[in-house]
Design a protein around this motif. Structure first.
Motif, mmCIF file in Angstrom:
data_model
loop_
_atom_site.group_PDB
_atom_site.id
_atom_site.type_symbol
_atom_site.label_atom_id
_atom_site.label_comp_id
_atom_site.label_asym_id
_atom_site.label_seq_id
_atom_site.Cartn_x
_atom_site.Cartn_y
_atom_site.Cartn_z
ATOM 1 N N PHE A 210 -11.956 30.229 -24.626
ATOM 2 C CA PHE A 210 -13.141 30.890 -25.188
ATOM 3 C C PHE A 210 -12.921 32.393 -25.376
ATOM 4 O O PHE A 210 -13.881 33.141 -25.589
ATOM 5 C CB PHE A 210 -14.332 30.657 -24.256
ATOM 6 N N GLY A 211 -11.668 32.826 -25.269
ATOM 7 C CA GLY A 211 -11.349 34.227 -25.467
ATOM 8 C C GLY A 211 -11.701 35.114 -24.296
ATOM 9 O O GLY A 211 -11.819 36.340 -24.450
ATOM 10 N N ILE A 212 -11.875 34.539 -23.128
ATOM 11 C CA ILE A 212 -12.232 35.306 -21.933
ATOM 12 C C ILE A 212 -10.979 35.533 -21.100
ATOM 13 O O ILE A 212 -10.254 34.586 -20.778
ATOM 14 C CB ILE A 212 -13.293 34.563 -21.086
ATOM 15 N N ASP A 213 -10.721 36.784 -20.773
ATOM 16 C CA ASP A 213 -9.573 37.130 -19.937
ATOM 17 C C ASP A 213 -9.987 37.010 -18.466
ATOM 18 O O ASP A 213 -10.675 37.871 -17.930
ATOM 19 C CB ASP A 213 -9.105 38.549 -20.254
ATOM 20 N N GLY B 201 -9.538 31.168 -21.171
ATOM 21 C CA GLY B 201 -8.822 31.701 -22.313
ATOM 22 C C GLY B 201 -9.129 30.972 -23.605
ATOM 23 O O GLY B 201 -9.029 31.556 -24.692
#
Length: 304
Positions: A150-153, A148
């Motif tokens: 790195f903006g990854i779900d 999260g």
């Protein structure tokens, strides 16, 4: 002039040495018979009975084996187990070899780094399963929290039929890579330095040296690591039981978990023993195949 000892005296001496040798071997022999051979014989006998634990065992001959070959759940569990083995064995072997190459250096503090890599193997599988279940938790788990940033779900690792098995296998690889590294490290340190120096003088690159000298001389170690990895992967149970309980659905229901389910949930010990015999036969064939493959491709002695 000394005379040779009489023949009878020599025979008595040999008999005493033999008796002492058997006495020293007795504890190990009792262990092998009691904890290795006896369970195998008991399972073979139980596979010929219909026994629901609380009822009287009923001899049914080969009926359990007829049921076995018609049971789709058994063959599905074997396929799942093979999938697990195919992930774990190459992953563990390659990672442990890379780690051994990394730590095969005379640097300050390297021995502490080696010990650090072995720590996961020393932990109990149940404890590791609990910790990694939290790490893989989709909501509060450390892995998805890290992604999260790195903006990854992050996905639901253990709830996905596609990702559950690779996730569990990754834990197995992480746990045993450091342990197998020790064997590869011992193999690397047994290779004479003169071969490395000769290879360098001939102008061989590190990659060429690895594939032409190091890897062939590591085949005895490779055989041992592969056999133990294959057997250990086929027998995997604890971590899978804690992390997924064979789910989601039956995507991680390996053969050992099916045996547990038949024996301790359905109380069908006869049929569970039959599945155990099948799994034993599969592991035996896999082990013999590896021995045959490596027999003529292995060098066990190297002169320095």
């Amino acid at each position: 002039m000394l005379r040779p000892a009489p023949r009878r005296t020599r025979q008595i001496g040999k008999a005493q040495q033999t008796a002492v040798a058997y006495a020293l071997l007795a504890p190990s022999l009792v262990g092998v018979l009691g904890f290795l051979l006896a369970p195998v014989v008991i399972v073979l006998v139980l596979s010929l009975f219909d026994w629901k634990l609380l009822s009287t065992p009923e001899f049914v001959g080969l009926a359990n084996y007829g049921r076995l070959f018609a049971d789709g759940d058994v063959w599905h569990s074997l396929l799942v187990t093979l999938y697990y083995v195919v992930i774990c064995v190459p992953g563990t072997t390659i990672l442990s070899l890379l780690l051994a190459l990394l730590v095969d250096r005379k640097l300050r503090g390297m021995k502490y780094f080696r010990a650090l890599l072995v720590i996961p193997w020393m932990a109990t599988p149940v404890a590791l399963g609990l910790v990694w279940s939290w790490i893989f938790d989709p909501g509060r788990g450390a892995l998805n929290q890290f992604l999260g940033v790195f903006g990854i779900d992050g996905p639901a690792w253990l709830s996905s039929p596609v990702l559950a098995m690779p996730s569990v296998a990754a834990v197995h690889i992480w746990q045993f890579a450091g342990y197998n590294m020790l064997f590869f490290l011992a193999g690397l340190q047994n290779i004479p330095r003169s071969l490395r120096e000769a290879s360098s003088l001939d102008g061989a690159s590190p990659v060429a040296h690895f594939f032409t000298i190091t890897l062939p001389l590591l085949r005895p170690t490779m055989l041992f690591v592969l056999i133990t990895n294959v057997i250990g992967s086929f027998q995997a149970f604890d971590t899978i039981f804690v992390m997924t309980e064979g789910g989601p659905g039956d995507s991680t229901e390996v053969a050992t978990y099916l045996i547990y389910d038949e024996a301790f949930r359905k109380f069908d010990f006869g049929y569970a023993s039959t599945i155990s015999v099948l799994l034993f036969a599969v592991v035996l064939v896999a082990t013999i195949t590896q021995f045959v493959y490596f027999e003529r491709r292995t060098t066990y002695e190297v002169s320095g």
